[in-house]
Design a protein around this motif. Structure first.
Motif, PDB file in Angstrom:
ATOM      1  N   ALA A  12      -0.096   4.105  -0.925  1.00 60.65           N
ATOM      2  CA  ALA A  12       0.418   3.029   0.281  1.00 60.65           C
ATOM      3  C   ALA A  12      -0.611   2.344   0.512  1.00 60.65           C
ATOM      4  O   ALA A  12      -0.741   1.157   0.979  1.00 60.65           O
ATOM      5  N   ILE A  13      -1.838   3.338   0.962  1.00 59.56           N
ATOM      6  CA  ILE A  13      -3.169   2.386   1.376  1.00 59.56           C
ATOM      7  C   ILE A  13      -3.560   1.332   0.624  1.00 59.56           C
ATOM      8  O   ILE A  13      -3.809   0.300   0.776  1.00 59.56           O
TER       9      ILE A  13
ATOM     10  N   LEU B 252      -1.923  -0.138  -1.535  1.00 58.50           N
ATOM     11  CA  LEU B 252      -0.908  -1.287  -1.707  1.00 58.50           C
ATOM     12  C   LEU B 252      -1.134  -2.161  -0.635  1.00 58.50           C
ATOM     13  O   LEU B 252      -1.333  -3.640  -0.324  1.00 58.50           O
ATOM     14  N   VAL B 253      -1.394  -1.579   0.600  1.00 55.57           N
ATOM     15  CA  VAL B 253      -1.472  -2.423   1.876  1.00 55.57           C
ATOM     16  C   VAL B 253      -2.715  -3.355   1.811  1.00 55.57           C
ATOM     17  O   VAL B 253      -2.819  -4.443   2.177  1.00 55.57           O
ATOM     18  N   ALA B 254      -3.583  -2.376   1.180  1.00 54.05           N
ATOM     19  CA  ALA B 254      -4.930  -3.008   1.166  1.00 54.05           C
ATOM     20  C   ALA B 254      -4.828  -4.293   0.127  1.00 54.05           C
ATOM     21  O   ALA B 254      -5.370  -5.388   0.707  1.00 54.05           O
TER      22      ALA B 254
ATOM     23  N   ILE C 103      -2.221  -6.273   0.032  1.00 52.65           N
ATOM     24  CA  ILE C 103      -1.655  -7.277   0.710  1.00 52.65           C
ATOM     25  C   ILE C 103      -2.411  -7.917   1.616  1.00 52.65           C
ATOM     26  O   ILE C 103      -2.751  -9.289   1.562  1.00 52.65           O
ATOM     27  N   GLY C 104      -3.309  -7.048   2.231  1.00 57.61           N
ATOM     28  CA  GLY C 104      -4.595  -7.876   2.942  1.00 57.61           C
ATOM     29  C   GLY C 104      -5.335  -8.691   1.959  1.00 57.61           C
ATOM     30  O   GLY C 104      -5.569  -9.971   2.795  1.00 57.61           O
ATOM     31  N   LEU C 105      -5.543  -8.102   0.758  1.00 63.98           N
ATOM     32  CA  LEU C 105      -6.536  -9.081   0.184  1.00 63.98           C
ATOM     33  C   LEU C 105      -5.668 -10.539  -0.150  1.00 63.98           C
ATOM     34  O   LEU C 105      -6.233 -11.291  -0.111  1.00 63.98           O
TER      35      LEU C 105
ATOM     36  N   CYS D 113      -3.457 -11.891   1.721  1.00 61.28           N
ATOM     37  CA  CYS D 113      -3.284 -12.642   2.929  1.00 61.28           C
ATOM     38  C   CYS D 113      -4.597 -13.493   3.046  1.00 61.28           C
ATOM     39  O   CYS D 113      -4.757 -14.693   2.976  1.00 61.28           O
ATOM     40  N   GLY D 114      -5.792 -12.660   2.955  1.00 63.59           N
ATOM     41  CA  GLY D 114      -7.029 -13.330   2.818  1.00 63.59           C
ATOM     42  C   GLY D 114      -7.249 -14.327   2.073  1.00 63.59           C
ATOM     43  O   GLY D 114      -7.752 -15.624   2.263  1.00 63.59           O
ATOM     44  N   LEU D 115      -6.579 -14.211   0.781  1.00 65.21           N
ATOM     45  CA  LEU D 115      -7.209 -15.305  -0.216  1.00 65.21           C
ATOM     46  C   LEU D 115      -6.204 -16.387   0.101  1.00 65.21           C
ATOM     47  O   LEU D 115      -6.561 -17.404   0.036  1.00 65.21           O
ATOM     48  N   ALA D 116      -4.937 -16.281   0.733  1.00 60.04           N
ATOM     49  CA  ALA D 116      -4.230 -17.369   1.114  1.00 60.04           C
ATOM     50  C   ALA D 116      -4.744 -18.145   1.905  1.00 60.04           C
ATOM     51  O   ALA D 116      -4.877 -19.577   1.597  1.00 60.04           O
TER      52      ALA D 116
END
Lengths: 279, 204, 176, 191
Positions: free
Chosen positions: A6-7, A9-11, A13-15, A17-20
């Motif tokens: 889970a950690i 996968l959430v990381a 998502i963070g990546l 978002c940062g990329l977006a």
């Protein structure tokens, strides 16, 4: 073990978002065309974001002005009026000459106050309160009630109440065009006109017109269009839907034809220099 | 020292988060129907506000500006979830009554507002002062609102199950409007007007 | 050029790093508090069950139905029901003295508007179910015998519907 | 189909996010001074809610649920919302700066807008399917925008009325919200 997945996968998502954010930060055109110029103009403006010019702030005003420079002379920036050297720089930046006189707006009262009182009013001494009571105590429902709401709103005490006529009197020298009084008047009697205008139209006809069989005071405009006909320099434009004359101060040569020909003497000289207040 | 104290006092009255800045209203209105809830919520808010201000102040020089809001909000969300987990494990009664409003501390505008407007621009010690000031300002405000709403709304004021005082008449016929959302708006509006009238807060 | 690449991707790396740290911190606290929460919930539930069946010594649980025993004697059954009320879920426990008659109903948790929604806890409403046949617990409009509280219709209707739905699903096992 | 409609109406009117559920109040009082700002703020929040629900639903159902990491849902949701708002802020700043300066701090505060996170949390709790969660996001956004526009209309009118000095501005806004709240609680029995 699942938690670690889970950690991760959430990381992920963070990546993403940062990329977006990063991609949007790069892709969206960094420089809005002419942004440089807008910045330059914005630096000249006082930056108070007071909104008196009617825009959402100094930067928004700079954005509009950089699109069409003539706007600079119509919109009022009360802070700017004081110092001339900033206006000079603005003129260089915009490449157009700013006519400070017309930029400097004045408040005009569209009423001569000659409709008599229907009853003597002793309620709350404020125009808003009086106007709620069947449109006020004057025969004409849109006349100036002279209870001083605009006077109290004016910070530069440019407005005083004329005792015998019982209407507001605007001192054009003190008036800085801040337009605070415009909102205060419940009868919409005051609007801002360019400091350059020469003839003033002293009747709130556009408001009354909607009421059939309205009462007119002897100075009320009868919409006879004589002034429109008399003007040789076609400085008067007849506003069709409001059925009121509008004056183009650039063309007007102050010949005085319209003021003389007006049967109900609704028109008056406005130019403060010639006759401060010719009643 | 003076500067630190000035920041602290500023949060309490001068720029009280609820009455002056009008931030952090969501929990303030929803949770103030009872004093225990209000105190529980403000304890959690102070803790999260303090930790987030400290951490934000520490990393403010390293964080890149375009991602600073997501970073700040993730930090705040982490603290809040930790608080809500510990509350759920060790203080179930309080957890029950705070309900949905505990995870919503993350979006409590004060915390990100202060982190963004203050902590990311000032030194650590000042950020701590600001956090404490704002936290206590928030507590002060919602306690006052909670006292009024609970007394009028349910006729009696109780602090952790023992009744401080109760009005027999009000108890039979409580003004249950004050327990409704509308009542909360009413109380805050009138209180704000009263503070302005008294001159505690300057008019608009 | 090299420096600008690092600088450019620095923002993304920083955000991902923060997310990783926060996620692992959370999992740590979660794992620490996980059994405590389960224990707490279990304790709480036992408390309610005990309240419902004072002389209970043990209970069995299979397919969502609790069989309550006083050492060997089967005292009755119990099942939980929950439905969204006005501003949050209402969790209810229903105790049955035998296959049909209701021994009592208990509200385990609710976040209704205090003073209005919370009237579902008071005697007249909650007491009406005791002794009623479980299949009759439906709204009067649907032919049942349970009536709602005026002024707190949303909450009381939610309770009645929760019980009737849960009863249909969970009791199918034994009378089916 | 009717289920979608009931969810939409339910979110927009019955448990309206601002007046019944108390979420999203900070920008509500901040931006609702001018009607034009209120309308664009309402639109921006609805857009963020819609996108946020669209993105968070798959995350919940394909990542968090299977791995029983629901406790991380708040952090992930708020991360997604913050990113969406940041992207939208960049767009608004670059295209129409007037609106951007009018929003001021309140654009950044959409991230902390309790209503947006509230929608995602409600979607998770009610375990809506994809279409339903989009409908609830649109409903909540529409409810928020509706109340924001009503409020700013009233507040513009109030600015010109002569209230006692200490009442002008925020206090009168709170009282208007109280009356609106009473009106909206009338919807509660509908669905």
């Amino acid at each position: 073990m699942q938690l670690v997945a889970a950690i991760l996968l959430v990381a992920l998502i963070g990546l993403l978002c940062g990329l977006a954010i990063y991609i949007v930060y790069i892709r969206v055109p960094h420089k809005v065309p002419g942004l440089g110029k807008i910045d330059e103009i914005n630096k000249l403006l006082p930056g108070m974001n007071c909104g008196a010019c009617g825009y959402a702030g100094c930067f928004a005003f700079a954005q509009e002005v950089s699109r069409n420079p003539q706007l600079a002379s119509q919109a009022t920036c009360p802070m700017l009026l004081g110092n001339d050297e900033v206006i000079k720089q603005l003129e260089i930046a915009l490449g157009v000459s700013i006519d400070t006189e017309s930029m400097n707006k004045k408040a005009m009262l569209h009423c001569k106050g000659s409709s008599e009182n229907l009853f003597d009013y002793s309620g709350v001494q404020s125009c808003k309160a009086a106007s709620l009571l069947a449109g006020g105590f004057k025969r004409c429902p849109y006349a100036c009630l002279g209870l001083g709401d605009c006077m109290r709103a004016c910070k530069y005490d440019a407005i005083s109440i004329d005792g015998d006529k019982g209407i507001a009197v605007i001192d054009y020298v003190k008036c800085t065009g801040c337009a605070l009084c415009v909102r205060e008047c419940p009868q919409n009697l005051i609007n801002m006109v360019s400091g350059r205008s020469k003839v003033s139209y002293r009747c709130n006809y556009s408001e009354i017109r909607v009421i059939p069989g309205r009462e007119r005071c002897n100075n009320g405009c009868t919409h006879c269009r004589k002034c429109f006909v008399a003007c040789k320099y076609d400085a008067i434009i007849w506003n069709k839907e409001k059925a009121v004359p509008e004056f183009d101060s650039a063309k007007c040569t102050l010949c005085g034809e319209c003021v003389a020909v007006c049967p109900t003497r609704t028109l008056e000289y406005f130019q403060p220099a010639i006759s401060p207040y010719a009643v | 020292m003076g500067k630190w104290f000035k920041e602290f006092i500023k949060g309490l009255v001068l720029s009280n988060p609820i009455f002056v800045l009008a931030l952090g209203l969501c929990p303030a209105l929803a949770v103030t129907n009872s004093l225990d809830n209000a105190l529980g919520m403000s304890a959690a808010v102070i803790f999260v506000l303090l930790c987030s201000n400290v951490l934000v102040a520490l990393i403010r020089t390293w964080v890149a500006s375009i991602v600073r809001i997501p970073v700040f909000i993730v930090i705040i969300a982490t603290f809040v979830t930790m608080v809500s987990l510990t509350f759920e494990a060790y203080m179930p009664v309080l957890y029950e009554s705070l309900g949905i409003y505990l995870p919503l501390i993350v979006v409590n505008c004060i915390i990100l507002g202060r982190a963004e407007a203050f902590a990311s621009r000032n030194r650590l010690s000042l950020s701590v002062a600001d956090a404490l000031g704002m936290g206590l300002g928030f507590t002060l405000a919602i306690v006052i609102i909670a006292v009024i709403r609970e007394t009028l709304g349910s006729g009696s004021l109780s602090l952790f199950e023992h009744v401080l005082f109760s009005f027999p008449v009000l108890e039979q016929q409580p003004v249950s409007l004050f327990l409704l959302p509308a009542g909360a708006f009413l109380v805050i509006g009138l209180l704000l007007a009263a503070f302005r009238r008294v001159g505690l807060i300057k008019n608009e | 050029m090299r420096f600008s690449i690092i600088k450019r991707f620095y923002a993304i790396a920083f955000l991902t790093l923060v997310v990783i740290i926060s996620a692992s911190l959370l999992s740590l606290t979660y794992s620490l508090t996980a059994e405590q929460i389960k224990l707490r919930q279990h304790e709480q539930f036992l408390g309610y069950l005990g309240e419902m069946f004072p002389e209970m010594t043990g209970f069995e649980y299979n397919d969502e139905l609790y069989y309550v025993y006083d050492d060997a004697l089967l005292l009755g059954y119990a099942f939980t029901a929950s439905k969204a009320g006005y501003s949050g879920d209402i969790n209810i426990m229903v105790g049955l003295s035998d296959k049909e008659t209701v021994k009592g109903v208990l509200i385990i948790s609710q976040t209704e508007t205090p003073g209005i929604g919370t009237r579902i806890l008071d005697e007249p409403f909650i007491g009406q179910f005791a002794g009623m046949n479980v299949n009759d617990i439906r709204l009067r409009s649907e032919g049942g015998q349970a009536d709602t509280i005026t002024g707190a219709t949303v909450s009381s209707k939610a309770v009645i519907e929760a019980i009737s739905q849960a009863a249909k699903e969970k009791l199918a096992g034994i009378n089916g | 189909m009717s289920n979608i409609l009931t969810i939409f109406i339910g979110m927009a009117l019955i448990n309206n996010f601002v007046l019944v559920k108390f979420l999203g109040l900070c920008p509500f009082f901040g931006v609702s001074k001018k009607l034009s700002n209120a309308a664009s703020m309402g639109l921006a929040v609805t857009l963020v809610m819609f996108l946020a629900s669209a993105v968070t639903w798959p995350i919940t159902h394909y990542i968090l649920a299977p791995l029983e990491a629901e406790f991380m849902s708040t952090v992930t949701y708020i991360l997604v919302i913050a990113t969406l708002v940041q992207i939208m802020e960049l767009f608004i700043m670059r295209t129409n700066y007037g609106l951007y300066s009018a929003f001021g701090i309140y654009l950044a505060l959409i991230t902390t807008n309790c209503a947006v996170l509230g929608v995602t949390l409600v979607n998770a709790r009610e375990s809506f399917n994809f279409i339903e969660s989009l409908a609830s996001a649109l409903g909540a956004g529409a409810g928020f925008a509706l109340v924001l526009i009503i409020m700013s209309g009233i507040r513009e009118r109030l600015d010109t009325s002569n209230l006692p000095k200490s009442m002008k501005g925020l206090p009168v806004a709170f009282l208007t919200a109280a009356l609106l709240g009473l009106a909206f609680s009338g919807f509660s029995g509908m669905v």
